[in-house]
Design a protein around this motif. Sequence first.
Motif, PDB file in Angstrom:
ATOM      1  N   ARG A 229       0.864  -1.180   0.000  1.00 26.18           N
ATOM      2  CA  ARG A 229       0.000   0.000   0.000  1.00 26.18           C
ATOM      3  C   ARG A 229       0.902   1.231   0.000  1.00 26.18           C
ATOM      4  O   ARG A 229       1.588   1.504   0.977  1.00 26.18           O
ATOM      5  CB  ARG A 229      -0.910  -0.017   1.220  1.00 26.18           C
ATOM      6  CG  ARG A 229      -1.885  -1.188   1.201  1.00 26.18           C
ATOM      7  CD  ARG A 229      -2.926  -1.102   2.294  1.00 26.18           C
ATOM      8  NE  ARG A 229      -3.964  -2.112   2.110  1.00 26.18           N
ATOM      9  CZ  ARG A 229      -5.092  -2.163   2.811  1.00 26.18           C
ATOM     10  NH1 ARG A 229      -5.308  -1.258   3.760  1.00 26.18           N
ATOM     11  NH2 ARG A 229      -5.984  -3.105   2.570  1.00 26.18           N
ATOM     12  N   PRO A 281       0.229  15.880   3.370  1.00 22.13           N
ATOM     13  CA  PRO A 281      -0.835  14.873   3.460  1.00 22.13           C
ATOM     14  C   PRO A 281      -0.741  13.843   2.340  1.00 22.13           C
ATOM     15  O   PRO A 281      -0.252  14.130   1.247  1.00 22.13           O
ATOM     16  CB  PRO A 281      -2.114  15.702   3.341  1.00 22.13           C
ATOM     17  CG  PRO A 281      -1.698  16.936   2.599  1.00 22.13           C
ATOM     18  CD  PRO A 281      -0.286  17.214   3.032  1.00 22.13           C
ATOM     19  N   LYS A 282      -1.204  12.637   2.647  1.00 20.36           N
ATOM     20  CA  LYS A 282      -1.273  11.569   1.652  1.00 20.36           C
ATOM     21  C   LYS A 282      -2.731  11.181   1.455  1.00 20.36           C
ATOM     22  O   LYS A 282      -3.496  11.144   2.419  1.00 20.36           O
ATOM     23  CB  LYS A 282      -0.477  10.342   2.114  1.00 20.36           C
ATOM     24  CG  LYS A 282       1.022  10.540   2.187  1.00 20.36           C
ATOM     25  CD  LYS A 282       1.702   9.248   2.619  1.00 20.36           C
ATOM     26  CE  LYS A 282       3.219   9.394   2.684  1.00 20.36           C
ATOM     27  NZ  LYS A 282       3.875   8.120   3.108  1.00 20.36           N
ATOM     28  N   PRO A 283      -3.127  10.861   0.232  1.00 22.26           N
ATOM     29  CA  PRO A 283      -4.518  10.448   0.014  1.00 22.26           C
ATOM     30  C   PRO A 283      -4.797   9.107   0.681  1.00 22.26           C
ATOM     31  O   PRO A 283      -3.899   8.275   0.836  1.00 22.26           O
ATOM     32  CB  PRO A 283      -4.618  10.342  -1.513  1.00 22.26           C
ATOM     33  CG  PRO A 283      -3.205  10.116  -1.975  1.00 22.26           C
ATOM     34  CD  PRO A 283      -2.339  10.866  -1.011  1.00 22.26           C
ATOM     35  N   ALA A 284      -6.035   8.896   1.081  1.00 15.67           N
ATOM     36  CA  ALA A 284      -6.423   7.620   1.677  1.00 15.67           C
ATOM     37  C   ALA A 284      -6.259   6.511   0.645  1.00 15.67           C
ATOM     38  O   ALA A 284      -6.514   6.708  -0.549  1.00 15.67           O
ATOM     39  CB  ALA A 284      -7.865   7.689   2.164  1.00 15.67           C
ATOM     40  N   TYR A 285      -5.830   5.348   1.109  1.00 16.34           N
ATOM     41  CA  TYR A 285      -5.581   4.242   0.183  1.00 16.34           C
ATOM     42  C   TYR A 285      -6.876   3.531  -0.160  1.00 16.34           C
ATOM     43  O   TYR A 285      -7.688   3.226   0.711  1.00 16.34           O
ATOM     44  CB  TYR A 285      -4.594   3.247   0.797  1.00 16.34           C
ATOM     45  CG  TYR A 285      -4.230   2.130  -0.159  1.00 16.34           C
ATOM     46  CD1 TYR A 285      -3.335   2.360  -1.194  1.00 16.34           C
ATOM     47  CD2 TYR A 285      -4.807   0.871  -0.043  1.00 16.34           C
ATOM     48  CE1 TYR A 285      -3.008   1.350  -2.089  1.00 16.34           C
ATOM     49  CE2 TYR A 285      -4.485  -0.144  -0.931  1.00 16.34           C
ATOM     50  CZ  TYR A 285      -3.583   0.106  -1.956  1.00 16.34           C
ATOM     51  OH  TYR A 285      -3.265  -0.887  -2.846  1.00 16.34           O
ATOM     52  N   ASP A 286      -7.058   3.265  -1.435  1.00 18.98           N
ATOM     53  CA  ASP A 286      -8.237   2.550  -1.917  1.00 18.98           C
ATOM     54  C   ASP A 286      -7.765   1.401  -2.793  1.00 18.98           C
ATOM     55  O   ASP A 286      -7.312   1.610  -3.919  1.00 18.98           O
ATOM     56  CB  ASP A 286      -9.142   3.499  -2.710  1.00 18.98           C
ATOM     57  CG  ASP A 286     -10.404   2.809  -3.229  1.00 18.98           C
ATOM     58  OD1 ASP A 286     -10.591   1.607  -2.951  1.00 18.98           O
ATOM     59  OD2 ASP A 286     -11.198   3.480  -3.919  1.00 18.98           O
ATOM     60  N   GLN A 289      -8.731   1.021  -6.415  1.00 21.91           N
ATOM     61  CA  GLN A 289      -8.113   1.858  -7.439  1.00 21.91           C
ATOM     62  C   GLN A 289      -6.701   1.393  -7.798  1.00 21.91           C
ATOM     63  O   GLN A 289      -5.988   2.079  -8.535  1.00 21.91           O
ATOM     64  CB  GLN A 289      -8.051   3.313  -6.949  1.00 21.91           C
ATOM     65  CG  GLN A 289      -9.406   3.924  -6.644  1.00 21.91           C
ATOM     66  CD  GLN A 289     -10.305   3.949  -7.868  1.00 21.91           C
ATOM     67  OE1 GLN A 289      -9.887   4.346  -8.951  1.00 21.91           O
ATOM     68  NE2 GLN A 289     -11.549   3.510  -7.698  1.00 21.91           N
TER      69      GLN A 289
END
Length: 416
Positions: A229, A281-286, A289
């Motif tokens: 991730r 900040p880091k984007p939430a992991y999905d 995607q």
Amino acid sequence: MLNPIVYAAPVFIALILIELALGWRRQANTYRITDTVSSIGLGVLSQVVGLFTKLFLVGIYTLVWQHAALFELPQNAWWVWALALLAYDFCYYWLHRMGHEINILWAAHVVHHSSEEYNLSTALRQTSTGFLLSWLFYLPMAVVGFPPLVFVVVGLINLLYQYWIHTRQIGHLGWFDKVFASPSNHRVHHGQNDYCLDRNYGGMLMLWDHLFGSFVDEREGEDIVYGIRGQLKSWNPLRANLHVYAELWRDCRLADNWADKLKVWIMHPGWRPAAAIAKAPKPAYDIGQFHKYDPPLAKGLATYGLAQFAGLFVLGVHFLAIEPSLSLAASAGYALLLAGSLWVLGGLLEGQRHFITLESLRLLLLAGAIGLSQHWLSPSAIPSSAQYLALSLLAASLYALLRIPRQPERTGTAAA
């Protein structure tokens, strides 16, 4: 004594070819040229670095054994070897588990998990920085009194055992999956699905996972997504080894108090100081995607990279074989040549155009090194006949490189 990996290397490659053929036959190929080259290249780099760090690891173990061993265990007793195998696997379990639960240890171990495929080449994808702290977990064996030779041999057995479990071509094995490390339970370990995270750490036995609550069966009907991730998105072996260290250092600098600066290194992967989250900040992991890293490549470049890597693999095995006879300067020079070559090849397979120029320079440098091997590799110089063959292949490589289109025409997903 000849490095045992020299003997094992042809077996590794033969088994990879068998797995590849089996996958093709079943229409279930699990190989990509770029990923395979990256994984085996990281294995070569790990072995090369290991030549310079093995004395550090074994030296510390031997020192503790000599001065702090509680028992004098006989080296020639079968039960000592049996207990050592068990003890090593226990220590390995905790090293492996902490490698997933403590940031500084994950920074070393992440290399092994960053492949987005799962096949026998993944087993060879090993860290070059694990030596920094891994020795701590094996000191209990020295204190108990297991002789250094026993420690080294059972460690090699444990490592070699784990090779065969990195495959998708072997399914469930019934009771075996519950007792021993197997392809099924180790596939879970390499997954980034929610149920796979931080599970199945055992190197040979699953006993420790059952005892300490980390065992889980592979689920039917849910495809495992391999990789990490926070994708590596690179074939660069140096980046693969150092990217998490770099991220931790960045967060350490962004932290606004000393407690958080320390916690960056010892907390679980994913933990970040509040100040670092606010500033970077880091984007939430999905996972929905997720797409495999697969940069576009010019026509023929993946095949060229595979051919070049085959040559580098041979050179890597050659280095492991002759290293004991080389001076420190010659060993360091050979190691740097291999590491630099793997770095250039990684950049080339990422489709970075300026690496074509660097690759041309690498071929010329390698030709010079081979041509002058009688001087810097003495007394293990490359035979004249092999030199002529190698120089001819390098000339052909340079010709092929210059004919590769500069613009990408397809992706690098060609099956190995």
